[in-house]
Design a protein around this motif. Structure first.
Motif, short mmCIF file in Angstrom:
data_model
loop_
_atom_site.label_atom_id
_atom_site.label_comp_id
_atom_site.label_asym_id
_atom_site.label_seq_id
_atom_site.Cartn_x
_atom_site.Cartn_y
_atom_site.Cartn_z
N ALA A 42 74.88 42.29 87.81
CA ALA A 42 74.65 43.95 87.98
C ALA A 42 73.87 44.60 87.04
O ALA A 42 73.07 45.50 87.38
N ALA A 43 74.28 44.28 85.70
CA ALA A 43 73.44 44.94 84.80
C ALA A 43 71.92 44.64 84.62
O ALA A 43 71.21 45.48 84.61
N LEU A 44 71.64 43.23 84.96
CA LEU A 44 70.24 42.95 85.27
C LEU A 44 69.42 43.75 86.22
O LEU A 44 68.35 44.48 86.16
N GLN B 271 65.74 48.21 88.08
CA GLN B 271 65.54 49.46 88.78
C GLN B 271 65.13 50.53 87.71
O GLN B 271 64.25 51.32 87.98
N GLN B 272 65.37 50.33 86.33
CA GLN B 272 64.72 51.30 85.53
C GLN B 272 63.43 50.69 84.85
O GLN B 272 62.91 51.18 83.95
N ASP B 273 63.11 49.59 85.41
CA ASP B 273 61.65 49.05 84.97
C ASP B 273 61.79 48.50 83.61
O ASP B 273 60.68 48.63 82.76
N ARG B 274 62.86 47.97 83.02
CA ARG B 274 63.01 47.74 81.66
C ARG B 274 63.11 46.15 81.49
O ARG B 274 62.84 45.62 80.33
N VAL B 275 62.86 45.52 82.41
CA VAL B 275 62.99 43.93 82.54
C VAL B 275 61.70 43.63 83.35
O VAL B 275 61.27 44.15 84.34
N TYR B 276 61.27 42.31 83.23
CA TYR B 276 60.33 41.64 83.87
C TYR B 276 60.37 40.23 84.20
O TYR B 276 61.00 39.38 83.08
N HIS C 92 61.38 31.28 87.05
CA HIS C 92 61.19 32.19 86.15
C HIS C 92 62.43 32.78 85.32
O HIS C 92 63.50 32.74 85.63
N SER C 93 62.14 33.12 84.25
CA SER C 93 63.30 33.90 83.26
C SER C 93 63.12 35.38 83.46
O SER C 93 62.10 35.83 84.15
N TRP C 94 64.15 36.11 83.06
CA TRP C 94 63.59 37.70 82.97
C TRP C 94 63.80 38.33 81.56
O TRP C 94 64.78 37.75 80.81
N ARG C 95 62.83 38.87 81.19
CA ARG C 95 62.79 39.18 79.60
C ARG C 95 62.85 41.05 79.59
O ARG C 95 62.48 41.50 80.89
N ILE C 96 63.65 41.59 78.73
CA ILE C 96 63.77 42.82 78.59
C ILE C 96 62.47 43.60 77.51
O ILE C 96 62.24 42.72 76.58
N GLY D 296 60.00 40.25 69.91
CA GLY D 296 59.41 40.71 71.24
C GLY D 296 60.24 40.67 72.19
O GLY D 296 61.45 40.56 72.06
N ASP D 297 59.84 40.90 73.61
CA ASP D 297 60.68 41.04 74.77
C ASP D 297 61.55 39.69 74.86
O ASP D 297 60.78 38.61 74.96
N PHE D 298 62.68 39.90 74.80
CA PHE D 298 63.62 38.77 74.77
C PHE D 298 64.06 38.46 75.88
O PHE D 298 64.50 39.42 76.91
N ILE D 299 64.88 37.16 76.19
CA ILE D 299 65.17 36.82 77.42
C ILE D 299 66.80 37.38 77.76
O ILE D 299 67.45 37.07 76.87
#
Ligand code: GLU
Length: 291
Positions: free
Chosen positions: A85-87, A92-97, A135-139, A165-168
């Motif tokens: 849910a946090a992810l 939604q906030q476009d903070r992760v990819y 794939h992983s998800w990075r912030i 950098g953007d971490f997992i």
């Protein structure tokens, strides 16, 4: 009771050793001194590293030492939907990819460019990733430095864009990272004060960034000096830290107090468990742990 809430959050990767007893004792002593609550959480999110039965052995050892925790023990493995849910909120906030990078080519790239090995160069930040493939998800991390105040180690500032950098947050094997889980758990459990070993000092700015993105309160932090072996390495299961001698619980607590620079008198080494706890309630002072 105050609204102070501390916690001890062992990973069940092996038995309790002196290093983890020190973290348990410091967080417990301070929570009780502040008339607060003290919670126990089993951090079994990294299932491949979890050792069967270690959770129960840790719990039994803590009880044998005389620790008393508040409420139920939380197991991270039972809260996967909260991390998801946090992810989702961060998506939604476009903070992760999503990221399709593999470890080895990343390492080769960083070596060639003489970049710090743990720094992600951001390749997938603007790429189109097929999320049907692994794939992983990075912030995304900010370009500006973040600072938090550690009550023992002072101000801690890190520019995440230069250090990691953007971490997992979620790995390719679909396991959530410690960094995300710990933030979600501490918030869900309304933990106000985190006392833990200095090996986690350099994780804290990353956790602070996640807290800010999720708009959850930042706890206060105190990172205590690490117990090292005679070769100067952190005591850990990987370094074959000796298991505690549970037949001599007072001596173990004495050693933990000694590491925490509380100057326990020699006579306590052979005293009863009750006596050493009584001494602790009268003398505990976290400021003595200042480096
Ligand atoms: N589970 C971590 C460990 O055993 C501690 C995490 C924390 O205190 O934030 O090292």
């Amino acid at each position: 009771m105050s609204d102070y809430c501390g916690r001890f959050a062992p990973s069940p990767t092996g038995d309790l050793h002196l290093g983890s007893l020190v973290a348990a004792l410091a967080s417990y002593a301070e929570a009780k001194k502040q008339q607060g609550r003290w919670l126990l959480r089993i951090e079994d999110i990294d299932m491949p590293r979890t050792e069967a039965g270690a959770d129960q052995r840790i719990i039994d050892a803590l009880a044998q030492f005389g620790f008393v925790w508040d409420g139920d023990i939380r197991y991270q493995s039972q809260h996967i939907s909260e991390y998801q849910a946090a992810l989702e909120q961060l998506k939604q906030q476009d903070r992760v990819y999503p990221c399709a990078c593999k470890r080895k080519p990343l390492r080769r790239y960083n070596e060639a460019k003489q970049l710090p090995l743990g720094l992600y160069p951001g390749f997938c930040r603007h790429a189109r990733i097929d999320t049907d493939k692994p794939h992983s998800w990075r912030i995304k991390v900010p370009q500006i430095p973040l600072t938090f105040q550690d009550s023992l180690c002072g101000a801690q500032t890190e520019n995440l864009s230069q250090s990691c950098g953007d971490f997992i947050l979620k790995r390719t094997d679909k396991l959530f990272s410690y960094q995300l889980a710990v933030v979600v758990d501490d918030a869900a459990q309304a933990v106000t004060d985190i006392i833990r070993g200095q090996d986690l000092l350099d994780s804290t700015n990353r956790q602070q960034h996640i807290q800010q993105c999720l708009e959850i309160p930042e706890p206060r932090y105190a990172h205590i000096p690490l117990v090292k072996d005679n070769r100067g390495r952190k005591l850990s299961k990987q370094n074959h830290a000796p298991a505690l001698d549970l037949t001599k619980p007072t001596l173990c607590l004495w050693q933990a107090l000694d590491y925490l620079r509380q100057s326990p008198p020699e006579s306590l080494k052979t005293a009863s468990l009750d006596t050493i706890w009584q001494w602790l309630w009268q003398h505990w002072d976290i400021n003595k742990c200042k480096t």
